[in-house]
Design a protein around this motif. Structure first.
Motif, PDB file in Angstrom:
ATOM      1  N   ILE A   1     134.782  39.388  -3.639  1.00 48.30           N
ATOM      2  CA  ILE A   1     134.607  40.380  -4.792  1.00 48.30           C
ATOM      3  C   ILE A   1     135.709  41.269  -4.858  1.00 48.30           C
ATOM      4  CG2 ILE A   1     132.189  40.659  -3.919  1.00 48.30           C
ATOM      5  CD1 ILE A   1     132.648  42.835  -2.017  1.00 48.30           C
ATOM      6  N   ASP A   2     136.607  41.229  -3.998  1.00 43.03           N
ATOM      7  CA  ASP A   2     138.177  42.005  -4.143  1.00 43.03           C
ATOM      8  C   ASP A   2     138.894  41.462  -5.383  1.00 43.03           C
ATOM      9  OD1 ASP A   2     140.129  43.904  -3.809  1.00 43.03           O
ATOM     10  OD2 ASP A   2     140.946  42.677  -2.060  1.00 43.03           O
TER      11      ASP A   2
ATOM     12  N   PRO B   1     135.645  43.697   1.788  1.00 44.90           N
ATOM     13  CA  PRO B   1     136.276  43.145   0.321  1.00 44.90           C
ATOM     14  C   PRO B   1     136.615  41.857   0.152  1.00 44.90           C
ATOM     15  CG  PRO B   1     137.181  45.214   1.311  1.00 44.90           C
ATOM     16  CD  PRO B   1     136.401  44.873   2.535  1.00 44.90           C
ATOM     17  N   LYS B   2     136.765  41.012   1.189  1.00 44.74           N
ATOM     18  CA  LYS B   2     136.905  39.720   1.323  1.00 44.74           C
ATOM     19  C   LYS B   2     135.598  38.750   1.331  1.00 44.74           C
ATOM     20  CE  LYS B   2     141.308  40.296   1.083  1.00 44.74           C
ATOM     21  NZ  LYS B   2     141.907  40.136  -0.368  1.00 44.74           N
ATOM     22  N   SER B   3     134.647  39.461   1.451  1.00 41.28           N
ATOM     23  CA  SER B   3     133.403  38.910   1.060  1.00 41.28           C
ATOM     24  C   SER B   3     133.079  38.025  -0.207  1.00 41.28           C
ATOM     25  CB  SER B   3     132.213  39.805   1.647  1.00 41.28           C
ATOM     26  OG  SER B   3     131.987  40.409   2.542  1.00 41.28           O
TER      27      SER B   3
ATOM     28  N   VAL C   1     130.650  48.528   0.584  1.00 41.77           N
ATOM     29  CA  VAL C   1     131.682  47.718   0.798  1.00 41.77           C
ATOM     30  C   VAL C   1     132.781  48.818   1.815  1.00 41.77           C
ATOM     31  CG1 VAL C   1     133.893  46.574   0.104  1.00 41.77           C
ATOM     32  CG2 VAL C   1     131.839  46.696  -1.461  1.00 41.77           C
ATOM     33  N   ILE C   2     132.899  48.188   3.087  1.00 42.15           N
ATOM     34  CA  ILE C   2     133.642  48.987   4.057  1.00 42.15           C
ATOM     35  C   ILE C   2     134.861  48.089   4.705  1.00 42.15           C
ATOM     36  CG2 ILE C   2     131.555  50.361   4.743  1.00 42.15           C
ATOM     37  CD1 ILE C   2     131.348  48.338   7.188  1.00 42.15           C
ATOM     38  N   GLU C   3     135.654  48.801   5.288  1.00 41.10           N
ATOM     39  CA  GLU C   3     136.623  48.348   6.102  1.00 41.10           C
ATOM     40  C   GLU C   3     136.384  48.016   7.392  1.00 41.10           C
ATOM     41  OE1 GLU C   3     139.392  47.413   4.810  1.00 41.10           O
ATOM     42  OE2 GLU C   3     139.951  48.443   2.958  1.00 41.10           O
TER      43      GLU C   3
END
Length: 408
Positions: free
Chosen positions: A189-190, A359-361, A380-382
């Motif tokens: 998604i990023d 973000p990398k999902s 979206v979380i870190e």
């Protein structure tokens, strides 16, 4: 395969969808509350005609909006309505309809999938579609028995039944043919640039819940949610319209008296804790909101009686399995949505715990995650739970629409 996919029409997405149950624009807020209590749907459509009049032509009967329990709760939580809830409930249902134009739009069954996506991206949340396959009148009466309730909703609009399509319906349909879009769904998604980092609705955990009412209204309009964060922007939970829609109108008193953190616990699927019910009661007394207190006590007591009655019924079940199912249904109805109809057990029950991804999902993973939880967004979380942004169905549809453009 791509060419055949582009030939799909909205009628293909309507297969198996139930007919819309609806209210007339002449109904009151109290009518809407009663209709929502007895409905298996979170939303009730509102129409600009008298459904039972035989003098109107079909094209004169139009859906003009939709209401859910979130609209009612936000409306009743206003100071002036807390002072006189009974008067507020007598107001016309138009008082709680969104003032944003284009929330619903009528389309023909032959409308193409591409056109439907474009309309949704223009801000139309629900596309109202005539149902082509008509049940016989006898079968319809069996499926939708006549209600003894004076404000009963209807599915018949001057001889025509309708369903509506939502963002979720379109996303589900796209997911069923996800191979057509390969390799795009496997990208993060990023990398696709669909993480919204600017228009995030968030509030502090310790803030009064009353200060979140405007954000809740906005999140309902945007089909997202309100993130509850700490002072370091760490995501703690959320106040979601999708959860509030399963609650009853007594939550308005909780919003007026509790903090955001307390409200999350109050609407959690475990049901409002007794100590929070006592806090709401005491704070209503402190603010001398006598009528709001009477209304709150009336609703919560009626809910408690409903649970007690359900428990008694479950104890007389003919088998352990039946008793277990009935008991579980009783517990669900005690979960802050307990004054809703017995059909509540068929609803999706959600916790206040936020649905999150990273973000990398991949896009397809986030699509599946959102659909599984029956929401239109994923936070979206870190790794440290700091809030990055939100991914919405709208953002996903924009990406798919761009890809479909290359297939034309």
């Amino acid at each position: 395969m791509a060419v055949s996919f582009l030939r799909h029409e909205v009628s293909d997405l309507c297969l198996g969808k139930p007919a819309l149950r609806s209210l007339s624009i002449s109904a009151t807020v109290a009518d809407a509350v009663e209709a929502l209590r007895t409905s298996e749907d979170s939303f009730i459509s509102v129409w600009d005609c008298n459904h039972h009049s035989k003098s109107l032509a079909g094209d004169q009967c139009r859906c003009v909006g939709k209401v859910c329990m979130v609209d009612v709760i936000c409306y009743l939580s206003k100071d002036e309505n807390l002072s006189s809830p009974s008067a507020a409930l007598k107001a016309p249902v138009s008082e709680i309809l969104t003032k944003i134009p284009g929330t619903v739009m009528h389309v023909e069954p032959s409308c193409s999938l591409l056109q439907a996506i474009d309309l949704i991206l223009q801000g139309n949340q629900n596309l109202v579609v005539p149902i082509l396959t008509r049940l016989s009148s006898t079968l319809r009466r069996k499926q939708f028995p006549k209600s003894t309730n004076q404000i009963a909703t209807t599915t018949n609009h001057n001889g025509q039944e309708f369903c509506w399509l939502t963002q979720e319906d379109v996303i589900r349909f796209l997911l069923s043919s996800i191979g057509v879009f390969s390799p795009m769904p496997a990208l993060s998604i990023d990398s696709l640039g669909i993480i919204n980092t600017t228009d995030i609705l968030a509030i502090n955990y310790h803030s009064p819940a009353s200060s979140a009412v405007q954000l809740i209204t906005q999140s309902l309009e945007q089909q997202t949610s309100v993130a509850v964060v700490d002072s370091d922007d760490v995501l703690i939970g959320e106040i979601s319209p999708f959860t509030l829609a399963c609650c009853d109108e007594s939550v308005a008193a909780a919003i007026a008296t509790l903090s955001c953190g307390e409200l999350m616990s109050y609407i959690d699927c475990g049901g409002p804790p007794e100590h929070l019910i006592k806090i709401v009661t005491e704070r209503l007394k402190e603010r001398k909101l006598k009528r709001a207190l009477e209304n709150y006590s009336s609703v919560t007591n009626a809910s408690a009686n409903s649970v007690s009655s359900s428990s008694s019924s479950s104890s007389s079940s003919s088998s352990d399995e039946e008793s277990s199912v009935s008991s579980s249904s009783s517990k669900l109805r005690s979960a802050g949505r307990f004054s809703r109809s017995n059909s509540y057990s068929a609803r999706m029950v959600r916790r206040s715990e936020a649905i999150v991804c990273h973000p990398k999902s991949s896009l397809v993973a986030v699509m599946i995650q959102a659909i599984a939880h029956r929401v239109n967004y994923v936070w979206v979380i870190e790794d440290d739970y700091n809030l990055v942004g939100v991914v919405t169905f709208t953002g996903m549809l924009e990406v798919f629409r761009e890809h479909l453009e290359t297939m034309i």
